[in-house]
Design an enzyme around this catalytic site. Structure first.
Site, PDB file in Angstrom:
ATOM      1  N   HIS A 291      -6.547   7.938  28.956  1.00  0.00           N
ATOM      2  CA  HIS A 291      -7.005   8.245  27.394  1.00  0.00           C
ATOM      3  C   HIS A 291      -6.633   9.513  27.049  1.00  0.00           C
ATOM      4  O   HIS A 291      -6.458  10.452  27.776  1.00  0.00           O
ATOM      5  CB  HIS A 291      -8.692   7.852  27.601  1.00  0.00           C
ATOM      6  CG  HIS A 291      -9.223   8.947  28.316  1.00  0.00           C
ATOM      7  ND1 HIS A 291      -9.316   8.652  29.635  1.00  0.00           N
ATOM      8  CD2 HIS A 291     -10.020   9.979  28.096  1.00  0.00           C
ATOM      9  CE1 HIS A 291     -10.190   9.610  30.302  1.00  0.00           C
ATOM     10  NE2 HIS A 291     -10.580  10.230  29.422  1.00  0.00           N
ATOM     11  N   THR A 292      -6.842   9.566  25.681  1.00  0.00           N
ATOM     12  CA  THR A 292      -6.539  11.026  25.080  1.00  0.00           C
ATOM     13  C   THR A 292      -7.634  11.353  24.068  1.00  0.00           C
ATOM     14  O   THR A 292      -8.328  10.430  23.422  1.00  0.00           O
ATOM     15  CB  THR A 292      -5.264  10.616  24.456  1.00  0.00           C
ATOM     16  OG1 THR A 292      -4.012  10.413  25.077  1.00  0.00           O
ATOM     17  CG2 THR A 292      -5.004  12.088  23.452  1.00  0.00           C
TER      18      THR A 292
END
Length: 130
Positions: free
Chosen positions: A95-96
């Site tokens: 995830h970012t």
């Protein structure tokens, strides 16, 4: 595989936006107001596992999120943060983080790490070979 909160616990009503390969939610433990997470729909553990076409989809979604925050809200810009591999939080996958930045938010003043030495000369030489 252990229990993954991103694969099993995100409720559809929490998804704020999505692309073919990613979806966006508010961070449950935000660093800053408006802190978003872009989560891969597939269970990748490292950026290196993600096909290039999927990475392009991520960049396009990041651009949209950044434009929205910078154009529609009182945001100076954003910090884009991601973890990979063994530093990934248990129970998550790739995830970012999209963290809005505000005037005098002191973001960098609160980042504390223990310095660790690496051979910078070796790093420079290997980077030149890429």
């Amino acid at each position: 595989m252990t229990h993954c909160i991103f694969c099993q616990d995100i409720q559809p009503e929490n998804i704020l936006a999505q692309s073919p390969h990613f979806f966006a939610v508010l961070d449950i433990d935000p660093i800053q107001e408006g802190h978003l997470i872009l989560i891969s729909k597939e269970h990748y553990m490292n950026l290196r596992e993600i096909p290039s076409a999927v990475l392009l989809d991520l960049l396009e979604l990041e651009k949209k999120m950044i434009a929205l925050l910078e154009d529609e809200f009182d945001v100076l810009g954003v910090s884009v943060i991601q973890n990979n591999g063994k530093v990934m939080d248990v129970g998550t996958h790739f995830h970012t983080h999209i963290v809005p930045r505000y005037t005098d938010d002191q973001f960098w003043e609160h980042q504390k790490v223990l310095p660790t030495k690496i051979d910078l000369n070796q790093l420079i030489k290997k980077l030149a070979l890429l």
